[in-house]
Design a protein around this motif. Structure first.
Motif, PDB file in Angstrom:
ATOM      1  N   THR A   1       0.886  -1.155   0.000  1.00  0.00           N
ATOM      2  CA  THR A   1       0.000   0.000   0.000  1.00  0.00           C
ATOM      3  C   THR A   1       0.926   1.207   0.000  1.00  0.00           C
ATOM      4  OG1 THR A   1      -1.727  -1.152   1.224  1.00  0.00           O
ATOM      5  CG2 THR A   1      -1.800   1.249   1.237  1.00  0.00           C
ATOM      6  N   VAL A   2       0.904   1.962  -1.090  1.00  0.00           N
ATOM      7  CA  VAL A   2       2.018   2.874  -1.372  1.00  0.00           C
ATOM      8  C   VAL A   2       1.764   4.292  -0.852  1.00  0.00           C
ATOM      9  CG1 VAL A   2       3.020   1.578  -3.278  1.00  0.00           C
ATOM     10  CG2 VAL A   2       1.075   3.059  -3.734  1.00  0.00           C
ATOM     11  N   GLN A   3       1.490   4.386   0.459  1.00  0.00           N
ATOM     12  CA  GLN A   3       1.320   5.707   1.062  1.00  0.00           C
ATOM     13  C   GLN A   3       2.630   6.260   1.594  1.00  0.00           C
ATOM     14  OE1 GLN A   3       0.754   3.017   2.818  1.00  0.00           O
ATOM     15  NE2 GLN A   3       1.163   3.372   4.978  1.00  0.00           N
TER      16      GLN A   3
ATOM     17  N   GLY B   1     -13.299  16.643  -3.265  1.00  0.00           N
ATOM     18  CA  GLY B   1     -11.844  16.719  -3.316  1.00  0.00           C
ATOM     19  C   GLY B   1     -11.129  15.395  -3.337  1.00  0.00           C
ATOM     20  N   GLU B   2     -11.878  14.287  -3.219  1.00  0.00           N
ATOM     21  CA  GLU B   2     -11.245  12.973  -3.244  1.00  0.00           C
ATOM     22  C   GLU B   2     -11.410  12.318  -4.614  1.00  0.00           C
ATOM     23  OE1 GLU B   2     -11.582  11.558   1.425  1.00  0.00           O
ATOM     24  OE2 GLU B   2     -12.622  10.424  -0.145  1.00  0.00           O
ATOM     25  N   PRO B   3     -10.498  11.420  -4.976  1.00  0.00           N
ATOM     26  CA  PRO B   3     -10.630  10.717  -6.256  1.00  0.00           C
ATOM     27  C   PRO B   3     -11.890   9.858  -6.274  1.00  0.00           C
ATOM     28  CG  PRO B   3      -8.955   9.678  -4.905  1.00  0.00           C
ATOM     29  CD  PRO B   3      -9.319  10.953  -4.218  1.00  0.00           C
ATOM     30  N   SER B   4     -12.495   9.743  -7.435  1.00  0.00           N
ATOM     31  CA  SER B   4     -13.696   8.914  -7.546  1.00  0.00           C
ATOM     32  C   SER B   4     -13.861   8.409  -8.966  1.00  0.00           C
ATOM     33  CB  SER B   4     -14.937   9.698  -7.110  1.00  0.00           C
ATOM     34  OG  SER B   4     -15.171  10.798  -7.981  1.00  0.00           O
TER      35      SER B   4
ATOM     36  N   GLY C   1     -12.947   0.042  -1.817  1.00  0.00           N
ATOM     37  CA  GLY C   1     -12.397  -0.320  -0.521  1.00  0.00           C
ATOM     38  C   GLY C   1     -11.238  -1.283  -0.726  1.00  0.00           C
ATOM     39  N   TRP C   2     -10.407  -1.356   0.275  1.00  0.00           N
ATOM     40  CA  TRP C   2      -9.176  -2.144   0.194  1.00  0.00           C
ATOM     41  C   TRP C   2      -9.455  -3.614  -0.110  1.00  0.00           C
ATOM     42  CZ3 TRP C   2      -6.294  -3.698   5.261  1.00  0.00           C
ATOM     43  CH2 TRP C   2      -5.098  -4.330   4.961  1.00  0.00           C
ATOM     44  N   HIS C   3     -10.438  -4.205   0.548  1.00  0.00           N
ATOM     45  CA  HIS C   3     -10.680  -5.636   0.410  1.00  0.00           C
ATOM     46  C   HIS C   3     -11.142  -6.000  -1.001  1.00  0.00           C
ATOM     47  CE1 HIS C   3     -10.396  -5.003   4.626  1.00  0.00           C
ATOM     48  NE2 HIS C   3     -11.611  -4.522   4.747  1.00  0.00           N
ATOM     49  N   LEU C   4     -12.006  -5.155  -1.560  1.00  0.00           N
ATOM     50  CA  LEU C   4     -12.544  -5.426  -2.894  1.00  0.00           C
ATOM     51  C   LEU C   4     -11.429  -5.468  -3.933  1.00  0.00           C
ATOM     52  CD1 LEU C   4     -15.051  -5.737  -4.744  1.00  0.00           C
ATOM     53  CD2 LEU C   4     -15.044  -3.251  -4.974  1.00  0.00           C
ATOM     54  N   GLU C   5     -10.437  -4.618  -3.781  1.00  0.00           N
ATOM     55  CA  GLU C   5      -9.361  -4.523  -4.772  1.00  0.00           C
ATOM     56  C   GLU C   5      -8.682  -5.875  -4.974  1.00  0.00           C
ATOM     57  OE1 GLU C   5      -8.174   0.120  -3.666  1.00  0.00           O
ATOM     58  OE2 GLU C   5      -6.905  -1.533  -2.996  1.00  0.00           O
ATOM     59  N   CYS C   6      -8.300  -6.517  -3.877  1.00  0.00           N
ATOM     60  CA  CYS C   6      -7.547  -7.768  -4.006  1.00  0.00           C
ATOM     61  C   CYS C   6      -8.416  -8.917  -4.502  1.00  0.00           C
ATOM     62  CB  CYS C   6      -6.889  -8.123  -2.671  1.00  0.00           C
ATOM     63  SG  CYS C   6      -5.384  -7.163  -2.352  1.00  0.00           S
ATOM     64  N   SER C   7      -9.665  -8.983  -4.060  1.00  0.00           N
ATOM     65  CA  SER C   7     -10.551 -10.043  -4.563  1.00  0.00           C
ATOM     66  C   SER C   7     -10.693  -9.950  -6.069  1.00  0.00           C
ATOM     67  CB  SER C   7     -11.928  -9.939  -3.906  1.00  0.00           C
ATOM     68  OG  SER C   7     -11.869 -10.218  -2.533  1.00  0.00           O
ATOM     69  N   ALA C   8     -10.861  -8.726  -6.567  1.00  0.00           N
ATOM     70  CA  ALA C   8     -11.053  -8.532  -8.005  1.00  0.00           C
ATOM     71  C   ALA C   8      -9.787  -8.841  -8.784  1.00  0.00           C
ATOM     72  CB  ALA C   8     -11.516  -7.105  -8.287  1.00  0.00           C
ATOM     73  N   MET C   9      -8.636  -8.413  -8.273  1.00  0.00           N
ATOM     74  CA  MET C   9      -7.383  -8.644  -9.001  1.00  0.00           C
ATOM     75  C   MET C   9      -6.974 -10.118  -8.967  1.00  0.00           C
ATOM     76  SD  MET C   9      -5.068  -5.209  -8.346  1.00  0.00           S
ATOM     77  CE  MET C   9      -5.383  -5.026  -6.592  1.00  0.00           C
ATOM     78  N   ALA C  10      -7.174 -10.794  -7.839  1.00  0.00           N
ATOM     79  CA  ALA C  10      -6.865 -12.219  -7.779  1.00  0.00           C
ATOM     80  C   ALA C  10      -7.717 -12.993  -8.775  1.00  0.00           C
ATOM     81  CB  ALA C  10      -7.088 -12.743  -6.366  1.00  0.00           C
TER      82      ALA C  10
ATOM     83  N   ASP D   1      -7.493   4.979   2.010  1.00  0.00           N
ATOM     84  CA  ASP D   1      -7.632   6.112   2.933  1.00  0.00           C
ATOM     85  C   ASP D   1      -6.289   6.743   3.279  1.00  0.00           C
ATOM     86  OD1 ASP D   1     -10.317   5.556   2.953  1.00  0.00           O
ATOM     87  OD2 ASP D   1     -10.319   4.560   4.908  1.00  0.00           O
ATOM     88  N   LYS D   2      -5.261   5.897   3.520  1.00  0.00           N
ATOM     89  CA  LYS D   2      -3.963   6.421   3.947  1.00  0.00           C
ATOM     90  C   LYS D   2      -3.327   7.281   2.862  1.00  0.00           C
ATOM     91  CE  LYS D   2      -3.035   2.435   6.927  1.00  0.00           C
ATOM     92  NZ  LYS D   2      -2.174   1.237   7.133  1.00  0.00           N
ATOM     93  N   ILE D   3      -3.440   6.843   1.615  1.00  0.00           N
ATOM     94  CA  ILE D   3      -2.855   7.609   0.507  1.00  0.00           C
ATOM     95  C   ILE D   3      -3.574   8.948   0.368  1.00  0.00           C
ATOM     96  CG2 ILE D   3      -2.536   7.652  -2.008  1.00  0.00           C
ATOM     97  CD1 ILE D   3      -2.241   4.571  -1.842  1.00  0.00           C
ATOM     98  N   ILE D   4      -4.887   8.938   0.503  1.00  0.00           N
ATOM     99  CA  ILE D   4      -5.661  10.183   0.391  1.00  0.00           C
ATOM    100  C   ILE D   4      -5.292  11.139   1.518  1.00  0.00           C
ATOM    101  CG2 ILE D   4      -8.003  11.132   0.518  1.00  0.00           C
ATOM    102  CD1 ILE D   4      -8.933   8.554  -0.913  1.00  0.00           C
ATOM    103  N   ARG D   5      -5.132  10.616   2.737  1.00  0.00           N
ATOM    104  CA  ARG D   5      -4.727  11.476   3.856  1.00  0.00           C
ATOM    105  C   ARG D   5      -3.345  12.067   3.626  1.00  0.00           C
ATOM    106  NH1 ARG D   5      -7.316   7.568   7.218  1.00  0.00           N
ATOM    107  NH2 ARG D   5      -5.329   6.526   7.619  1.00  0.00           N
ATOM    108  N   LYS D   6      -2.416  11.262   3.137  1.00  0.00           N
ATOM    109  CA  LYS D   6      -1.067  11.758   2.855  1.00  0.00           C
ATOM    110  C   LYS D   6      -1.098  12.866   1.813  1.00  0.00           C
ATOM    111  CE  LYS D   6       1.822   9.068   5.253  1.00  0.00           C
ATOM    112  NZ  LYS D   6       2.936   9.558   6.100  1.00  0.00           N
TER     113      LYS D   6
END
Length: 466
Positions: A32-34, A189-192, A203-212, A73-78
């Motif tokens: 997670t590249v924050q 102001g957030e990406p969408s 959300g974080w969990h959905l990303e990996c299920s879809a990519m796997a 969330d962490k990347i957006i906060r950074k």
């Protein structure tokens, strides 16, 4: 030959039986590249690099997926804290992670998908889950209904009634506080991205299920990651995948943490040690030895003393390799097979510490052969050592470590020629009994980061600690 792995879902070591004969498919939760990577981050990459190398040695065709989480969330906060675009934070740190993986000798993955490149697959997965009754929309968010799926929490062995699901800001409209967000409604102001339920982000969990699912299909062999991902991340990945009818991973393999003063190394705790800083003080191959040779399921308690011990231990291996190479008058090719005891250790849940003991035993046998002037035996032991080190990614004669690379540049040879000139001057001083000059030359070389060892064949040099 049977490789055995500790399967978190079964809570025991199991014989590995591949989904497809002769092939193994691995999905590893990547960065997670924050922020830039610390040594706790790259430990997982190293552990699974060794797993991949062992499967390859055993004749498997390996497909290795390591994803990049480039939106969360962490990347957006950074991005907000630094007043920078979210994507620039992600890209900068993705490059830092890749530099760290490569610098510590990890082979590149077969594919390295980014989360933001798979929004279409995520939307399709959410649509399927809603149609099957496992998910619902509320206030522009998409939630997974955890009570809809029998067996939820089997991986982490929790009781649903006692569950406390982590929730983020803006997660409104849940039917049950234990439900988790797969998609989050857009905020100013957030990406969408556009979806049938309005704009939002994954959300974080959905990303990996879809990519796997995208790269390995509805069922694959091994899913890996750190033990901190068992819940909620991996548990929720399983829920989404099973919800759309995927069998998903057959084995779950988790590596332990790197700790400092007993606590997990973490940017948020302020106790992290960045890889970029470490490689200015320790050679990357020594850092790989330190992080990669403990058993993947054992915790590494970070200390400078333990790193120094790792450097000394690897130095003994490296010194033997160099001495026999010089004696042989050139490169000694790795043996076609590793010693049986090494293979037995690696087959048993990647028992690297036991396998490494075989390496050190073989080095001692080789040194005894050198002392007995038995060149043939010394060369044979070196061939075995190189074969074993190659599996661990620690062969100092490999082009990656010896100074070669894709560019074909070999600075080691240049440095060797220059150091030899200085060592010849030192030998000349010793020959005329000018001990002060000889000692001064040695001291200057030591200050420059070189270790000098006097032996029967003359002085040898190696890189010392910085």
């Amino acid at each position: 030959m049977t490789i055995r792995l500790y399967d978190t879902s079964a809570r025991q070591i199991r014989d590995f039986v591949p989904l497809t004969q002769g092939c193994v498919s691995i999905y590893l939760c990547g960065a997670t590249v924050q922020a830039a990577p610390h040594i706790g981050h790259v430990r997982s990459g190293l552990n699974f690099d060794i797993m991949r190398r062992w499967f390859t040695y055993r004749g498997y065709d390996v497909t290795f997926i390591r994803n990049v989480t480039d939106i969360d969330d962490k990347i957006i906060r950074k991005a907000a804290e630094q007043n920078r675009p979210w994507w620039s934070i992600g890209y900068e740190n993705e490059r830092a992670f890749n530099d760290a993986y490569s610098g510590l000798g990890c082979l590149p993955p077969s594919y390295e998908p980014r989360a933001t490149g798979h929004i279409t697959e995520m939307v399709e997965m959410m649509r399927g889950l809603i149609e099957r009754g496992h998910a619902y929309e509320a206030d522009g968010n998409i939630y997974f209904d955890v009570r809809s799926l029998p067996g939820y929490l089997a991986l982490s062995n929790q009781d649903l009634d006692d569950l406390r699901q982590p929730s983020g800001e803006g997660e409104t409209g849940k039917r049950d506080p234990r439900d988790f967000a797969m998609w989050k409604a857009a905020k100013p102001g957030e990406p969408s991205w556009e979806t049938p339920w309005g704009r939002g982000r994954p959300g974080w969990h959905l990303e990996c299920s879809a990519m796997a699912h995208k790269y390995l299909g509805s069922e694959f062999d091994i899913h890996g990651g750190g033990i901190d991902l068992i819940f909620p991340h991996h548990e929720n990945e399983i829920a989404q995948a099973r919800g759309i009818g995927d069998t998903f991973a057959r084995y779950w393999v988790h590596n332990a943490w790197v700790t400092m003063s007993g606590e997990k190394m973490s940017k948020s705790l302020g106790n992290s040690v960045l890889v970029s800083e470490m490689v200015t003080r320790w050679r990357p191959i020594v850092l790989r030895y330190y992080l990669g040779t403990p058993h993947y399921r054992s915790t590494i308690e970070y200390s400078e003393e333990s790193l120094a011990e790792a450097e000394a231990a690897f130095g003994r291996i490296e010194g033997f390799v160099q001495r026999v190479t010089e004696l042989a008058g050139g490169a000694v090719e790795p043996a076609a097979e590793v010693p049986p005891a090494f293979a037995e250790a690696m087959d048993d849940d990647l028992g690297v510490p036991q396998a490494l003991a075989v390496v050190h035993t073989t080095v001692r046998q080789g040194n005894s052969a050198l002392a007995a002037d038995d060149k043939e035996a010394a060369v044979a032991r070196l061939a075995e050592v190189r074969a074993m080190l190659g599996v661990l990614g620690l062969d100092p004669l490999d082009a990656r470590w010896a100074g070669g690379g894709e560019s074909g540049e070999d600075l080691h040879g240049v440095v060797d020629s220059l150091v030899r000139l200085v060592l010849d001057q030192r030998e000349a001083a010793r020959g005329r009994k000018d001990w002060a000059t000889a000692d001064a030359i040695r001291d200057r070389l030591t200050e420059s980061g070189l270790a000098i060892e006097d032996g029967p064949q003359g002085p040898r040099w190696s890189l010392g600690s910085r």
